[in-house]
Scaffold this motif. Structure first.
Motif, PDB file in Angstrom:
ATOM      1  N   ARG A 111       1.662  11.694  -6.274  1.00 59.03           N
ATOM      2  CA  ARG A 111       2.736  12.112  -5.580  1.00 59.03           C
ATOM      3  C   ARG A 111       4.000  11.863  -5.846  1.00 59.03           C
ATOM      4  O   ARG A 111       3.942  10.426  -5.983  1.00 59.03           O
ATOM      5  CB  ARG A 111       2.216  11.950  -3.996  1.00 59.03           C
ATOM      6  CG  ARG A 111       3.363  12.176  -3.064  1.00 59.03           C
ATOM      7  CD  ARG A 111       3.017  11.637  -1.629  1.00 59.03           C
ATOM      8  NE  ARG A 111       3.933  12.146  -0.493  1.00 59.03           N
ATOM      9  CZ  ARG A 111       4.976  11.325  -0.287  1.00 59.03           C
ATOM     10  NH1 ARG A 111       5.064  10.113  -0.907  1.00 59.03           N
ATOM     11  NH2 ARG A 111       5.777  11.985   0.685  1.00 59.03           N
ATOM     12  N   GLU A 112       5.043  12.471  -5.713  1.00 55.85           N
ATOM     13  CA  GLU A 112       6.400  12.169  -6.147  1.00 55.85           C
ATOM     14  C   GLU A 112       7.462  13.017  -5.347  1.00 55.85           C
ATOM     15  O   GLU A 112       7.226  14.210  -5.519  1.00 55.85           O
ATOM     16  CB  GLU A 112       6.670  12.222  -7.730  1.00 55.85           C
ATOM     17  CG  GLU A 112       7.949  11.427  -7.969  1.00 55.85           C
ATOM     18  CD  GLU A 112       8.246  11.426  -9.448  1.00 55.85           C
ATOM     19  OE1 GLU A 112       9.343  11.076  -9.632  1.00 55.85           O
ATOM     20  OE2 GLU A 112       7.160  11.660 -10.265  1.00 55.85           O
ATOM     21  N   LYS A 147       4.963   3.360  -5.576  1.00 55.48           N
ATOM     22  CA  LYS A 147       4.679   2.111  -6.151  1.00 55.48           C
ATOM     23  C   LYS A 147       5.686   0.849  -5.910  1.00 55.48           C
ATOM     24  O   LYS A 147       5.404   0.002  -5.932  1.00 55.48           O
ATOM     25  CB  LYS A 147       4.877   2.587  -7.821  1.00 55.48           C
ATOM     26  CG  LYS A 147       4.250   1.261  -8.730  1.00 55.48           C
ATOM     27  CD  LYS A 147       4.095   1.833 -10.075  1.00 55.48           C
ATOM     28  CE  LYS A 147       3.623   0.957 -11.084  1.00 55.48           C
ATOM     29  NZ  LYS A 147       3.379   1.190 -12.581  1.00 55.48           N
ATOM     30  N   THR A 148       6.867   1.227  -6.087  1.00 55.31           N
ATOM     31  CA  THR A 148       7.946   0.235  -5.966  1.00 55.31           C
ATOM     32  C   THR A 148       8.892   0.461  -4.551  1.00 55.31           C
ATOM     33  O   THR A 148       9.220  -0.149  -3.958  1.00 55.31           O
ATOM     34  CB  THR A 148       8.863  -0.022  -7.374  1.00 55.31           C
ATOM     35  OG1 THR A 148       7.819  -0.402  -8.123  1.00 55.31           O
ATOM     36  CG2 THR A 148       9.721  -1.333  -6.922  1.00 55.31           C
ATOM     37  N   TYR A 149       9.224   1.814  -4.692  1.00 55.67           N
ATOM     38  CA  TYR A 149      10.082   2.435  -3.769  1.00 55.67           C
ATOM     39  C   TYR A 149       9.366   3.371  -2.822  1.00 55.67           C
ATOM     40  O   TYR A 149       9.031   4.279  -3.204  1.00 55.67           O
ATOM     41  CB  TYR A 149      11.407   3.105  -4.260  1.00 55.67           C
ATOM     42  CG  TYR A 149      12.337   2.187  -5.380  1.00 55.67           C
ATOM     43  CD1 TYR A 149      13.120   1.500  -4.473  1.00 55.67           C
ATOM     44  CD2 TYR A 149      12.103   1.945  -6.414  1.00 55.67           C
ATOM     45  CE1 TYR A 149      14.182   0.284  -5.263  1.00 55.67           C
ATOM     46  CE2 TYR A 149      12.742   1.012  -7.302  1.00 55.67           C
ATOM     47  CZ  TYR A 149      13.727   0.254  -6.685  1.00 55.67           C
ATOM     48  OH  TYR A 149      14.578  -0.735  -7.298  1.00 55.67           O
ATOM     49  N   PRO A 150       9.286   3.165  -1.348  1.00 58.49           N
ATOM     50  CA  PRO A 150       8.672   4.127  -0.665  1.00 58.49           C
ATOM     51  C   PRO A 150       9.306   5.355  -0.428  1.00 58.49           C
ATOM     52  O   PRO A 150      10.618   5.308  -0.541  1.00 58.49           O
ATOM     53  CB  PRO A 150       8.350   3.102   0.615  1.00 58.49           C
ATOM     54  CG  PRO A 150       8.890   1.738   0.335  1.00 58.49           C
ATOM     55  CD  PRO A 150       9.765   1.814  -0.734  1.00 58.49           C
ATOM     56  N   GLY A 168      12.291   7.332  -3.245  1.00 58.47           N
ATOM     57  CA  GLY A 168      10.598   7.159  -3.323  1.00 58.47           C
ATOM     58  C   GLY A 168      10.378   7.465  -4.900  1.00 58.47           C
ATOM     59  O   GLY A 168      10.694   8.527  -5.221  1.00 58.47           O
ATOM     60  N   ASP A 169       9.465   6.508  -5.469  1.00 57.00           N
ATOM     61  CA  ASP A 169       9.020   6.803  -6.701  1.00 57.00           C
ATOM     62  C   ASP A 169       7.692   7.200  -6.731  1.00 57.00           C
ATOM     63  O   ASP A 169       7.197   7.265  -5.475  1.00 57.00           O
ATOM     64  CB  ASP A 169       9.065   5.689  -7.721  1.00 57.00           C
ATOM     65  CG  ASP A 169       8.525   4.448  -7.018  1.00 57.00           C
ATOM     66  OD1 ASP A 169       7.857   4.403  -5.978  1.00 57.00           O
ATOM     67  OD2 ASP A 169       8.404   3.261  -7.656  1.00 57.00           O
TER      68      ASP A 169
END
Length: 405
Positions: free
Chosen positions: A142-143, A105-108, A100-101
């Motif tokens: 959040r990351e 943004k691109t990868y959940p 997840g990014d």
């Protein structure tokens, strides 16, 4: 390039590539490689990032790697939609993969479980943990960050820990969540209860929390805890009593039953006396006036603006006031128009006596006095002048102490 190395931990030691107990091992590839170890089962896994950006994970025996034996027990090729690595861990032939990014943004943000026995994907779940007390991610950021599998050494029961980071740059909050077996949920629940703090007062490293980005006024912020704001941040707060003058700590005490909290500001300064201000903010955002707390025995003097033609004849003796211990202190030299009943200054609400106070103050230029009234509505008024030579009277000396109640 990069090597696979191993060395014993020694407190205070400085190691270099040629000495200090560092051992190098063959990783059997030329790719960028990240290792993780399953100590319980004696396994090690290598995650390799291939030239086409595909992630390949190999499982090996730790003893084989130490001996330089190139023997792969199983492989997993990570699907492209799980490409964005944020951490992985292993348990026997199980591979847990965290992806997840930033802000999905691109990868959940997901957790996936693979099997080294056949390379198959056994399960994948979405992860939405990490919300702040208001049900939102701090500062809208959040990351996901790292995972770790824990196994109780006595019972063998497992917990999968997953990290997440929230908050703006310079204000990051690191949080850890867990997927527990039933037994471990009880174990960690008891551990937490023994040292439980109902309010997260500071960051985990003991530093003050930071205020959220975009905050316009302090009365909007009532979350209990200890905070710090930079000088530049104070300039953006409409109700900060001393904006742009220094960095400040903000302490917010737990609320009463009605939801009101106490906000206390402390100035960060060593070259000047410490400055402390406090006030009450109600549950619906109504804020009282800031009151300064004396911390050095010196009175917290502040200038009083003049009106209706009154002037300060000497910049070293401006009209000033201070409040301490239930008393109002007023001092200064003021040139006041000679008409009767002129209001020449107004006290703030926190410095107003409950009843009008009448004082006789000496005048300069001749022998005489001017009657000064400190009114309950805050106005300071000048009345009759009694003097030996009224035409020679200039300014009025004010040096009075008035009980507020």
């Amino acid at each position: 390039g990069n090597d696979l190395v191993r060395f014993p931990y020694t407190a205070g030691a400085t190691l270099n590539g040629g000495s200090g107990g560092i051992k190098r091992y063959n990783k059997f590839n030329d790719y960028y490689t990240i290792p993780v170890i399953d100590r319980e089962n004696g396994f090690i896994a290598f995650r390799m990032r291939l030239k086409d950006d595909t992630s390949l994970v190999e499982l090996r025996k730790l003893s084989d790697v130490k001996k330089g034996v190139n023997k792969v027990l199983g492989k997993v090729v990570i699907p492209n939609d799980l490409f964005y690595l944020q951490g992985f861990t292993i348990d026997g032939y199980d591979l847990y993969w965290y992806t997840g990014d930033t802000n999905n943004k691109t990868y959940p943000c997901e957790l996936a479980l693979f099997s080294f026995k056949d390379g198959s994907l056994k399960k994948r779940i979405s992860c939405d943990f990490g919300y702040g007390p208001d049900g939102k991610y701090e500062d809208g950021f959040r990351e996901p960050e790292s995972i770790f599998l824990y196994k109780d050494p006595k019972t063998g029961k497992k917990s999968l820990f997953a990290g997440v980071v929230t908050g703006a740059v310079g204000k990051r909050l690191a949080k850890v969540y867990a997927y527990h077996s039933k037994e471990n949920a009880a174990k960690f629940g008891i551990d937490l209860a023994q040292g439980y703090q109902g309010y997260k007062l500071t960051q985990n490293n003991g530093y003050s929390n930071r205020l959220p980005d975009g905050l316009k006024s302090l009365k909007e912020f009532r979350r209990v805890g200890f905070y710090y704001m930079l000088t530049t941040e104070t300039k953006t707060l409409s109700d900060h009593p001393d904006r742009g003058n220094a960095g400040w700590w903000l302490n917010i005490a737990p609320a009463d039953r009605a939801g009101s909290v106490i906000q206390t500001l402390t100035r960060n300064s060593t070259g000047r006396p410490i400055k402390i201000l406090t006030r009450v903010v109600t549950n619906d955002g109504n804020a009282g006036e800031w009151s300064e707390i004396s911390s050095s025995g010196n009175l917290p003097w502040a200038n009083l603006p003049l009106k209706n033609g009154a002037k300060n004849p000497d910049s070293n003796f401006r009209l000033q006031f201070a409040v301490q211990g239930g008393f109002l202190f007023v001092r200064g030299r003021v040139t006041i128009p000679k008409k009767d009943g002129v209001d020449f200054a107004t006290l703030p609400a926190s410095a107003r006596p409950q009843k009008n106070a009448f004082k006789s103050c000496p005048v300069a230029g001749t022998t005489g006095e001017r009657k000064i009234v400190f009114r309950s509505n805050g106005n300071i008024s000048a009345h009759g002048l009694i003097a030996k030579n009224e035409s020679n009277a200039t300014y009025t000396y004010i040096d009075e102490i008035i009980k507020l109640d």
